[in-house]
Design an enzyme around this catalytic site. Structure first.
Site, mmCIF file in Angstrom:
data_model
loop_
_atom_site.group_PDB
_atom_site.id
_atom_site.type_symbol
_atom_site.label_atom_id
_atom_site.label_comp_id
_atom_site.label_asym_id
_atom_site.label_seq_id
_atom_site.Cartn_x
_atom_site.Cartn_y
_atom_site.Cartn_z
ATOM 1 N N ASP A 158 -9.503 106.313 151.800
ATOM 2 C CA ASP A 158 -8.090 106.651 151.615
ATOM 3 C C ASP A 158 -7.254 105.988 152.702
ATOM 4 O O ASP A 158 -7.128 106.500 153.809
ATOM 5 C CB ASP A 158 -7.909 108.173 151.653
ATOM 6 C CG ASP A 158 -6.466 108.598 151.400
ATOM 7 O OD1 ASP A 158 -5.653 107.741 150.987
ATOM 8 O OD2 ASP A 158 -6.169 109.792 151.608
ATOM 9 N N LYS A 162 -1.369 105.044 155.895
ATOM 10 C CA LYS A 162 -1.644 105.936 157.023
ATOM 11 C C LYS A 162 -1.564 105.170 158.337
ATOM 12 O O LYS A 162 -1.771 103.952 158.358
ATOM 13 C CB LYS A 162 -3.074 106.505 156.881
ATOM 14 C CG LYS A 162 -3.240 107.541 155.795
ATOM 15 C CD LYS A 162 -4.683 108.058 155.761
ATOM 16 C CE LYS A 162 -4.872 109.069 154.648
ATOM 17 N NZ LYS A 162 -4.109 110.301 154.818
ATOM 18 N N ASP A 190 -13.347 110.895 152.629
ATOM 19 C CA ASP A 190 -12.444 111.510 151.646
ATOM 20 C C ASP A 190 -13.136 111.709 150.290
ATOM 21 O O ASP A 190 -12.499 112.087 149.310
ATOM 22 C CB ASP A 190 -11.181 110.640 151.511
ATOM 23 C CG ASP A 190 -9.950 111.466 151.154
ATOM 24 O OD1 ASP A 190 -9.974 112.697 151.348
ATOM 25 O OD2 ASP A 190 -8.970 110.865 150.668
ATOM 26 N N ASP A 222 -0.057 108.601 149.206
ATOM 27 C CA ASP A 222 -1.113 109.215 150.010
ATOM 28 C C ASP A 222 -1.489 110.606 149.478
ATOM 29 O O ASP A 222 -2.465 111.191 149.918
ATOM 30 C CB ASP A 222 -0.646 109.305 151.468
ATOM 31 C CG ASP A 222 -1.788 109.503 152.446
ATOM 32 O OD1 ASP A 222 -2.963 109.391 152.013
ATOM 33 O OD2 ASP A 222 -1.520 109.758 153.627
ATOM 34 N N ARG A 251 -4.879 114.804 144.560
ATOM 35 C CA ARG A 251 -4.425 115.694 143.479
ATOM 36 C C ARG A 251 -4.260 114.936 142.169
ATOM 37 O O ARG A 251 -4.386 115.526 141.099
ATOM 38 C CB ARG A 251 -3.132 116.398 143.916
ATOM 39 C CG ARG A 251 -1.959 115.476 144.133
ATOM 40 C CD ARG A 251 -0.850 116.130 144.962
ATOM 41 N NE ARG A 251 -1.221 116.233 146.375
ATOM 42 C CZ ARG A 251 -0.464 116.796 147.310
ATOM 43 N NH1 ARG A 251 0.695 117.321 147.002
ATOM 44 N NH2 ARG A 251 -0.872 116.839 148.569
HETATM 45 N N1 BES Z 1 -7.301 112.676 152.365
HETATM 46 C C1 BES Z 1 -6.062 113.156 152.832
HETATM 47 C C2 BES Z 1 -6.147 114.524 153.506
HETATM 48 C C3 BES Z 1 -6.970 114.611 154.759
HETATM 49 C C4 BES Z 1 -6.353 114.627 155.999
HETATM 50 C C5 BES Z 1 -8.337 114.756 154.710
HETATM 51 C C6 BES Z 1 -7.110 114.765 157.145
HETATM 52 C C7 BES Z 1 -9.098 114.880 155.862
HETATM 53 C C8 BES Z 1 -8.478 114.888 157.076
HETATM 54 C C9 BES Z 1 -5.084 113.301 151.652
HETATM 55 O O1 BES Z 1 -5.241 112.376 150.640
HETATM 56 C C10 BES Z 1 -3.712 113.076 152.198
HETATM 57 O O2 BES Z 1 -3.434 112.001 152.627
HETATM 58 N N2 BES Z 1 -2.902 114.128 152.164
HETATM 59 C C11 BES Z 1 -1.555 114.054 152.625
HETATM 60 C C12 BES Z 1 -0.678 114.683 151.576
HETATM 61 C C13 BES Z 1 0.780 114.394 151.746
HETATM 62 C C14 BES Z 1 1.061 112.921 151.561
HETATM 63 C C15 BES Z 1 1.561 115.190 150.733
HETATM 64 C C16 BES Z 1 -1.468 114.796 153.943
HETATM 65 O O3 BES Z 1 -2.141 115.810 154.114
HETATM 66 O O4 BES Z 1 -0.735 114.352 154.817
HETATM 67 ZN ZN ZN Z 2 -7.124 111.644 150.398
HETATM 68 MN MN MN Z 3 -4.250 110.571 150.986
#
Ligand code: BES
Ligand code: ZN
Ligand code: MN
Length: 511
Positions: A282, A289, A300, A359, A363
């Protein structure tokens, strides 16, 4: 590591090390530990005069959980070493603590270069566990605590590996249960370690196609039925969420369906369905990111790995229940073909989604899998996903996963299974207000609800694909904080934890 069960006294067992245990605060060891203590005492054999008692009296060992001590036996018994494992306080003892103590002790033996170790069954004596459960925890702990991932090291072997684990029990009446527990422990631990290996594996080696190949090989070994949808199958099924996330990557998506289909009475044939988020890397996509720590995003797909491991164990244990595993697999990359903020995607359910952040990709792929699950008329569904950083902020790294559910009974069954396995899960609310935060001006819903309440809005997004016709009891596990362990502790080793496998197996066995 080969595992066997023998009817013997631990102090008479020949091995590179024998493992016994002690509760915190005990000054005169009893049971098998007491027998070893006496054998290591002065010639009159007075109780409380042995090497373990002396260690306690000196204050060098107190029996704290995960504490280990090594005693050299100078020819008094066949084994040259005794490893004493601390079980912690007696009134706080659980099967998971037996697993932890076994892990810490076996790893100590491995680090000392032992090849053949013998252990008592932790917790089946004054610990009060039944012999089967105690034996399973003991074997799981030893196999999990000595796990190593060396696939990417040029020198694949450091020469230190335990070849044989001998589970020793003197009471013949307990042997059949201990045999059964030891065998189950082996199956479960191998499955957890398989999940760990998938998570640890580098993302240039593990991507949707190679994950799917691993699933097909595992299914062929275990007797699971495995169907893999490639791009065309995914497109024909109109999985818009999976296709959108995948389109930025050179690696095409896959959708795995693993089926465990034992003969069950027809009135009991509705399956349970497990779904795992499988983002093999990811980057965040166009909503990229920051550099710092991005390498951890190879994990991920930890939800996917948990489902893979659970299905492997469920097949191995021949659980008498239909279980389906669904694993959507993508790589989330930026690039000229990547989906972008502002795009509107039509999902498999026909709901439309406005992309706010590329990101928030997990979902998108889970939504299609949750919709796909309706065709099974499931008795219950659990999805596991490393979904939000917000969940890690809320519950802590390495502490607990967050759980959301539309069904109190199903949620309670999941929480019970997790609790019994020592895999912490904490329920969080699925408030309708979170649904308001993901309303879109341009589409039915949007894929991000903004800065606050990020764990709740992500869960509510998923619920939008569960609710309505064909709705089933559902629980969503946000395990974003439960990917890696930062150190060796109990049965955890630095690197992937393999979180979730044991809970899913326990749930399938319980419902
Ligand atoms: N894979 C990430 C979440 C994640 C963060 C997993 C830290 C493990 C450790 C997910 O896809 C993500 O990027 N989530 C975002 C959502 C946001 C863009 C609404 C997040 O949590 O910042
Ligand atoms: Zn993710
Ligand atoms: Mn993500």
């Amino acid at each position: 590591m080969q595992v066997s069960v023998v009817n013997r006294q631990i102090q008479a067992t020949a091995a590179d090390a024998i493992i016994v245990n002690l509760f915190e605060g005990v000054t005169t060891p009893g049971g098998a530990t007491g027998a070893v203590d006496t054998a290591l005492g002065s010639s009159d054999g007075a109780p409380g005069d042995g090497a373990i008692s002396r260690l306690i009296r000196l204050g060098d060992f107190t029996g704290k959980l995960n504490e280990v001590a090594v005693i050299y036996t100078h020819g008094l018994i066949p084994a040259p070493r005794v490893i004493v494992a601390g079980l912690g306080k007696r009134d706080e003892f659980t099967a998971d603590r037996a697993r932890q103590a076994s892990g810490a002790a076996a790893r100590k033996a491995r680090d000392l270069g032992c090849k053949r170790i013998a252990t008592i069954v932790h917790g089946s004596g004054i610990g009060g566990l039944n012999p089967r459960e105690a034996a399973q925890a003991t074997v799981e702990g030893a196999l999990l605590g000595t796990y190593q991932f060396r696939e990417h090291k040029s020198k694949n072997n450091d020469g230190k590996a335990i070849e044989e684990l001998i589970v020793v029990e003197y009471d013949t009446s307990k042997l059949p249960e201990i045999e059964a527990g030891a065998r189950a422990g082996e199956i479960v631990a191998q499955a957890v370690n398989a999940a760990r290996t998938l998570i640890n594996r580098a993302p240039n080696v593990l991507y949707p196609e190679t994950f799917a190949q691993a699933a097909q090989e595992m299914a062929a070994r275990t007797g699971l039925k495995c169907t893999v949808l490639a791009e065309t199958g995914i497109a024909e099924a109109r999985m818009g969420g999976v296709m959108a996330v995948a389109q930025g990557s050179a690696h095409p998506p896959r959708f795995i369906i693993l089926a465990h289909e034992p003969d069950v009475p027809t009135d009991d044939s509705r399956p349970i369905v497990f779904i795992g988020k499988g983002v093999t890397f990811d980057t965040g996509g166009i909503s990229i990111k920051p550099t710092e720590g991005m390498q951890a995003m190879k994990a991920d797909m930890s939800g996917a790995a948990a489902v893979f491991g659970a299905m492997q164990a469920i097949a191995g244990l021949q659980v008498p229940r239909r279980v389906i595993g669904l694993i959507p697999l993508v790589e989330n990359m930026p690039g000229e073909r990547a989906y972008r903020p502002g795009d509107v995607i039509t999902m498999m359910s026909e709901l439309t989604v406005e992309i706010i952040s590329t990101d928030a990709e997990g979902r998108m792929i889970l939504a299609d899998a949750l919709h796909y699950a309706k065709r099974y008329n499931p008795r219950g569904v659990v999805d596991l996903a490393t979904l939000t950083g917000a969940c890690v902020v809320a519950l802590g790294e390495g502490t607990a996963a967050g759980v959301f559910s539309n069904d109190d009974n199903w949620c309670a069954a999941l929480l019970r299974a997790a609790d019994a396995q020592g895999e912490k899960m904490w329920r969080l609310p699925l408030y309708a207000e979170y649904g308001d935060k993901i309303k879109s001006d341009y589409a039915d819903i949007k894929n991000s609800g903004g800065r606050t309440g990020g764990v709740g809005t992500s869960a509510y997004f998923l619920y939008r694909f569960v609710e309505g016709p064909g709705e089933y009891p559902w629980a969503h596990v946000d395990m974003a904080g439960m990917t890696f362990s930062n150190d060796n502790k109990g049965y955890l080793v630095k690197g992937a934890m393999g979180y979730g496998v044991r809970t899913l197996v326990a749930l399938a066995q319980a419902v």
